[in-house]
Design a protein around this motif. Structure first.
Motif, mmCIF file in Angstrom:
data_model
loop_
_atom_site.group_PDB
_atom_site.id
_atom_site.type_symbol
_atom_site.label_atom_id
_atom_site.label_comp_id
_atom_site.label_asym_id
_atom_site.label_seq_id
_atom_site.Cartn_x
_atom_site.Cartn_y
_atom_site.Cartn_z
ATOM 1 N N UNK A 83 0.839 -1.190 0.000
ATOM 2 C CA UNK A 83 0.000 0.000 0.000
ATOM 3 C C UNK A 83 0.877 1.243 0.000
ATOM 4 N N UNK A 84 0.566 2.210 -0.835
ATOM 5 C CA UNK A 84 1.362 3.428 -0.917
ATOM 6 C C UNK A 84 1.231 4.233 0.363
ATOM 7 N N UNK A 85 2.343 4.831 0.783
ATOM 8 C CA UNK A 85 2.343 5.631 1.995
ATOM 9 C C UNK A 85 1.566 6.923 1.781
ATOM 10 N N UNK A 86 0.706 7.252 2.742
ATOM 11 C CA UNK A 86 -0.079 8.475 2.647
ATOM 12 C C UNK A 86 0.817 9.690 2.877
ATOM 13 N N UNK A 87 0.673 10.698 2.015
ATOM 14 C CA UNK A 87 1.486 11.903 2.129
ATOM 15 C C UNK A 87 0.636 13.067 2.602
ATOM 16 N N UNK A 88 1.251 13.986 3.308
ATOM 17 C CA UNK A 88 0.551 15.177 3.771
ATOM 18 C C UNK A 88 0.794 16.321 2.793
ATOM 19 N N UNK A 89 -0.247 17.142 2.588
ATOM 20 C CA UNK A 89 -0.107 18.325 1.738
ATOM 21 C C UNK A 89 -0.634 19.531 2.499
ATOM 22 N N UNK A 90 -0.372 20.696 1.966
ATOM 23 C CA UNK A 90 -0.847 21.926 2.591
ATOM 24 C C UNK A 90 -2.365 21.883 2.738
ATOM 25 N N UNK A 91 -2.913 22.150 3.937
ATOM 26 C CA UNK A 91 -4.370 22.098 4.140
ATOM 27 C C UNK A 91 -5.141 23.028 3.211
ATOM 28 N N UNK A 92 -4.555 24.191 2.890
ATOM 29 C CA UNK A 92 -5.226 25.126 1.990
ATOM 30 C C UNK A 92 -5.352 24.529 0.588
ATOM 31 N N UNK A 93 -4.305 23.844 0.135
ATOM 32 C CA UNK A 93 -4.348 23.194 -1.172
ATOM 33 C C UNK A 93 -5.371 22.064 -1.172
ATOM 34 N N UNK A 94 -5.404 21.306 -0.097
ATOM 35 C CA UNK A 94 -6.370 20.210 0.014
ATOM 36 C C UNK A 94 -7.803 20.750 -0.049
ATOM 37 N N UNK A 95 -8.060 21.823 0.679
ATOM 38 C CA UNK A 95 -9.398 22.432 0.667
ATOM 39 C C UNK A 95 -9.749 22.958 -0.717
ATOM 40 N N UNK A 96 -8.750 23.551 -1.396
ATOM 41 C CA UNK A 96 -8.996 24.085 -2.739
ATOM 42 C C UNK A 96 -9.351 22.966 -3.712
ATOM 43 N N UNK A 97 -8.679 21.820 -3.591
ATOM 44 C CA UNK A 97 -8.973 20.693 -4.474
ATOM 45 C C UNK A 97 -10.343 20.096 -4.184
ATOM 46 N N UNK A 98 -10.762 20.123 -2.917
ATOM 47 C CA UNK A 98 -12.041 19.531 -2.538
ATOM 48 C C UNK A 98 -13.212 20.461 -2.822
ATOM 49 N N UNK A 99 -13.023 21.756 -2.577
ATOM 50 C CA UNK A 99 -14.120 22.713 -2.724
ATOM 51 C C UNK A 99 -14.097 23.465 -4.054
ATOM 52 N N UNK A 100 -12.938 23.438 -4.730
ATOM 53 C CA UNK A 100 -12.803 24.169 -5.984
ATOM 54 C C UNK A 100 -13.847 23.809 -7.037
ATOM 55 N N UNK A 101 -14.089 22.512 -7.287
ATOM 56 C CA UNK A 101 -15.094 22.162 -8.303
ATOM 57 C C UNK A 101 -16.487 22.695 -7.985
ATOM 58 N N UNK A 102 -16.850 22.719 -6.713
ATOM 59 C CA UNK A 102 -18.174 23.219 -6.327
ATOM 60 C C UNK A 102 -18.283 24.706 -6.616
ATOM 61 N N UNK A 103 -17.239 25.455 -6.257
ATOM 62 C CA UNK A 103 -17.250 26.896 -6.521
ATOM 63 C C UNK A 103 -17.211 27.173 -8.024
ATOM 64 N N UNK A 104 -16.456 26.355 -8.766
ATOM 65 C CA UNK A 104 -16.394 26.524 -10.222
ATOM 66 C C UNK A 104 -17.765 26.274 -10.848
#
Length: 202
Positions: free
Chosen positions: A1-22
């Protein structure tokens, strides 16, 4: 199983909420227009939906590429976007996309409820690393969230069936996000009580 990586929380939120706002922005800009494509006339809502489908797949793919992890809820959401969004575009009928949140929340409530009937908290499997709670706390939170999701499903049905498309888009873009944020903010006492118990047990 691939190791889970951490990313900037702001980037994560943008990827999750960006399509809805678009989707919201596209709908606002196109809602008064109609377009003829291959002999079929489509309104702005359907075209905004058509753009939302590849965007949610793209952002989900980017999220996986960066973190090597996508939650089961995110996968289920992406699949339902493709199915119901695709039906909306194919049949040129906006009702299918408006039903999508209902199906998503019924699915989530059903999964959590099935776990509760078996004496388990499936929510714990998803969120345990982020929110340490005692088992009783997880059971209470799961029960509340299952009821909350069922309520959102009913609310979505009432709004899209009785109100304007503008009202539904605002509800989907802002209302659902605020409601979910408010729900977890309201669980502060539960987190303090059962989180403290777990720390003591540990």
């Amino acid at each position: 199983m691939a190791e889970r990586r951490k990313i900037n929380p702001a980037l994560k939120s943008a990827l999750e909420l960006g399509p809805i706002l678009a989707f919201f922005i596209a709908y606002i800009r196109l809602r008064e227009q109609s377009f003829t494509i291959a002999g079929t006339q489509y309104d702005g809502f359907v075209l905004a939906t058509a753009g939302f489908i590849p965007l949610i797949l793209l952002t989900t793919g980017i999220l996986w590429a960066l973190t090597r992890h996508v939650s089961k809820m995110q996968i289920a959401t992406a699949v339902l976007v493709v199915v119901f969004g695709g039906l909306t575009v194919w049949l040129n009928d906006e009702r299918f996309f408006k039903m999508k949140p209902t199906v998503i929340y019924v699915l989530f409530a059903g999964i959590l409820g099935a776990g509760l009937l078996r004496g388990r908290s499936y929510l714990q499997y998803v969120m345990e690393e982020m929110v340490p709670l005692a088992r009783e706390g997880w059971m209470i939170l799961t029960r509340r969230l299952a009821i909350f999701f069922a309520g959102l499903a009913v609310l979505n049905e009432v709004i899209w069936r009785t109100m304007s498309t503008d009202m539904w888009v605002n509800f989907k873009t802002f209302g659902l996000t605020i409601a979910i944020f408010g729900f977890f903010m309201a669980q502060g006492a539960l987190f303090r009580t059962y989180g403290a118990e777990q720390e003591t047990d540990d």
